[in-house]
Write a protein that holds these residues in place. Structure first.
Motif, PDB file in Angstrom:
ATOM      1  N   PRO A 298     -18.712  10.984   9.777  1.00  0.00           N
ATOM      2  CA  PRO A 298     -18.836  10.696  11.214  1.00  0.00           C
ATOM      3  C   PRO A 298     -18.307  11.798  12.121  1.00  0.00           C
ATOM      4  CG  PRO A 298     -16.909   9.605  10.361  1.00  0.00           C
ATOM      5  CD  PRO A 298     -17.518  10.338   9.194  1.00  0.00           C
ATOM      6  N   PHE A 299     -18.068  12.995  11.608  1.00  0.00           N
ATOM      7  CA  PHE A 299     -17.370  14.018  12.371  1.00  0.00           C
ATOM      8  C   PHE A 299     -18.310  14.771  13.313  1.00  0.00           C
ATOM      9  CE2 PHE A 299     -15.069  13.742   8.225  1.00  0.00           C
ATOM     10  CZ  PHE A 299     -14.065  12.927   8.711  1.00  0.00           C
ATOM     11  N   ARG A 300     -17.729  15.259  14.449  1.00  0.00           N
ATOM     12  CA  ARG A 300     -18.514  15.932  15.497  1.00  0.00           C
ATOM     13  C   ARG A 300     -18.540  17.450  15.355  1.00  0.00           C
ATOM     14  NH1 ARG A 300     -16.793  11.209  17.397  1.00  0.00           N
ATOM     15  NH2 ARG A 300     -18.282  10.089  18.706  1.00  0.00           N
ATOM     16  N   VAL A 301     -17.672  17.996  14.522  1.00  0.00           N
ATOM     17  CA  VAL A 301     -17.667  19.450  14.292  1.00  0.00           C
ATOM     18  C   VAL A 301     -17.639  19.701  12.787  1.00  0.00           C
ATOM     19  CG1 VAL A 301     -16.503  19.990  16.468  1.00  0.00           C
ATOM     20  CG2 VAL A 301     -15.150  19.582  14.411  1.00  0.00           C
ATOM     21  N   ALA A 302     -18.094  20.873  12.386  1.00  0.00           N
ATOM     22  CA  ALA A 302     -18.001  21.273  10.983  1.00  0.00           C
ATOM     23  C   ALA A 302     -16.539  21.445  10.611  1.00  0.00           C
ATOM     24  CB  ALA A 302     -18.785  22.563  10.744  1.00  0.00           C
ATOM     25  N   GLU A 303     -16.220  21.281   9.310  1.00  0.00           N
ATOM     26  CA  GLU A 303     -14.835  21.335   8.875  1.00  0.00           C
ATOM     27  C   GLU A 303     -14.662  22.278   7.676  1.00  0.00           C
ATOM     28  OE1 GLU A 303     -12.813  17.208  10.129  1.00  0.00           O
ATOM     29  OE2 GLU A 303     -14.081  17.065   8.337  1.00  0.00           O
ATOM     30  N   PRO A 304     -14.948  23.549   7.865  1.00  0.00           N
ATOM     31  CA  PRO A 304     -14.730  24.491   6.763  1.00  0.00           C
ATOM     32  C   PRO A 304     -13.252  24.717   6.507  1.00  0.00           C
ATOM     33  CG  PRO A 304     -15.311  25.677   8.760  1.00  0.00           C
ATOM     34  CD  PRO A 304     -15.461  24.213   9.071  1.00  0.00           C
ATOM     35  N   ASN A 305     -12.934  25.119   5.301  1.00  0.00           N
ATOM     36  CA  ASN A 305     -11.537  25.348   4.930  1.00  0.00           C
ATOM     37  C   ASN A 305     -11.480  26.317   3.765  1.00  0.00           C
ATOM     38  OD1 ASN A 305      -9.062  24.389   3.052  1.00  0.00           O
ATOM     39  ND2 ASN A 305      -8.547  24.050   5.186  1.00  0.00           N
ATOM     40  N   ASP A 306     -10.609  27.319   3.851  1.00  0.00           N
ATOM     41  CA  ASP A 306     -10.403  28.295   2.774  1.00  0.00           C
ATOM     42  C   ASP A 306      -8.978  28.178   2.276  1.00  0.00           C
ATOM     43  OD1 ASP A 306     -12.960  29.133   3.292  1.00  0.00           O
ATOM     44  OD2 ASP A 306     -12.355  30.924   4.417  1.00  0.00           O
TER      45      ASP A 306
END
Length: 420
Positions: A298-306
């Motif tokens: 349900p998220f409104r922005v992308a959630e990349p993570n390194d």
């Protein structure tokens, strides 16, 4: 959440020694060192479970969540590569064993060890001698962060007896995702002399994911995050959907050099690394007004993570006759950078964000931990009625973090000056 994964594995091994195929399966005896002495797991009085390297390879275990099903008393909730695995020991809910696990204070309630060195990482299970799981408080032998227990990843040491090259290939797909995921790697062992050997391994995971992010806004602060969800035209005008967003790419490996100049001295110097890139979280279902369905976030922005983990370790053992002297020193670092959606959380805080019709928020986080862990330990080796252990260790944990919250367009909406 239920999903199907179909896998095809291919393994190739080449060794200098001949391979004899047994007519029946043999039971693997697992020797552990959890009590700081090498003993059969069946002879130890403490509550410990161990899974040997042979079983890890035969069962195709990739990480701790898959291995935990064979260990009584511990449950690991697979939250996906981005959020890590959450450990539950005898009903005690511990922290995630992702890199955030223990960063601030050097440990949670279950500590993880790579060899003799504490490092808070969900290690890929490649080229391991065994994994030891100690249940219950372990502060006497393992220090802080072990109220619930300790998990030890014991890697295979370089071998003086034979040259080895082993390749691994694993391909699989998800019923709810597109594309074919893969996990490939290799291990080598080269004895340079009778007293010196080198061993290394490299593995590359490319997981294509299966969770969609259909409600990512095209432009935060401008696009409408809550349009008429039943109107396909409004959805197309405001959202830029991402299919199979919870991807994971992981490059991991180690390089070890072992030197045993005499029968009583054995030293191993090892470099470990694990670099991961995540596209999103393993979360689905409706939140607030967002009608996310199964396998939809349900998220409104992308959630990349390194996330990058490194460890330099030097382990030396010396047989003194009456006791074994062990020196173990590790220098580790964990770095993480990524962003996560904050839209629904901030709106519920009554900060007037809900008055901004195109409100979208996200947080960017940058964290780094550096650790230094030297330990010196003397363990008796006599067969007498009394055994003893004496030692000393030092632990230094330096943690730096930056968390920045962004609410695009909100400042102008409420009249804040942005040109100062």
């Amino acid at each position: 959440m239920n999903f199907r994964r179909t896998a095809v594995s291919v393994g190739v091994a080449v060794a200098s020694a001949g391979v004899a195929m047994p007519a029946f399966a043999e039971i693997e005896e697992v020797v552990v060192t959890a009590t700081r002495r090498a003993e059969s797991v069946q002879d130890i009085a403490v509550n410990i479970s161990a899974v040997g390297g042979t079983q890890i390879e035969q069962q195709g275990f990739d990480d701790l969540s898959e291995l935990a099903s064979y260990v009584p008393g511990i449950n690991v909730v697979d939250q996906g590569g981005r959020d890590g695995n959450r450990i539950v020991v005898r009903g005690l809910n511990a922290e995630s064993v992702a890199n955030a696990f223990g960063q601030e204070n050097g440990g949670g309630t279950v500590a993880t060890y790579v060899g003799e060195i504490p490092l808070y990482v969900d290690l890929r299970l490649n080229d391991l001698e065994r994994v030891e799981v100690l249940l219950g408080p372990q502060g006497t032998l393992y220090g802080a962060g072990t109220m619930g227990g300790a998990i030890r990843y014991i890697p295979k040491k370089p071998d003086f007896d034979g040259t080895l090259f082993e390749a691994r290939v694993d391909a699989y797909s998800y019923s709810e995702g597109d594309g074919v995921s893969s996990d490939i790697g290799f291990t080598f062992n080269v004895p340079v002399s009778e007293q010196f050997a080198i061993r290394g391994s490299v593995d590359l995971l490319d997981d294509k994911g299966f969770i969609d992010y259909p409600f990512v806004v095209q432009q935060p602060g401008v696009s409408e995050p809550d349009p008429d969800f039943a109107d396909s035209a409004e959805r197309a005008a405001n959202f830029a959907p991402i299919e199979d967003a919870n991807t994971e790419e992981a490059l991991s490996g180690r390089l070890a050099a072992r030197w045993a100049p005499t029968d009583s001295i054995d030293a191993t110097f090892t470099y470990y690394f694990q670099q991961t890139e995540h596209g999103g979280r393993n979360v689905s279902g409706q939140r607030g007004t967002v009608p996310a369905g199964e396998y939809e976030a349900p998220f409104r922005v992308a959630e990349p993570n390194d996330r990058d983990s490194d460890l330099l370790a030097l382990e030396v053992t010396a047989d003194l006759g009456f006791a074994e002297l062990t020196s173990a020193t590790g220098i580790g670092s964990v770095e993480e950078a990524g962003q996560r959606d904050q839209t629904d959380l901030l709106i519920t805080l009554d900060y007037s964000y809900e008055l901004f019709p195109t409100f979208t928020a996200f947080t960017f986080e940058d964290e780094e931990t550096e650790t230094l862990n030297p330990e010196l330990r003397l363990v008796s080796t006599s067969d007498g009625p009394f055994n003893w252990i004496v030692g000393a260790f030092y632990h230094r944990n330096e943690y730096d973090a930056l968390s920045s919250e962004f609410t695009p367009g909100y400042g102008e909406f409420v009249g804040f000056r942005t040109d100062l």
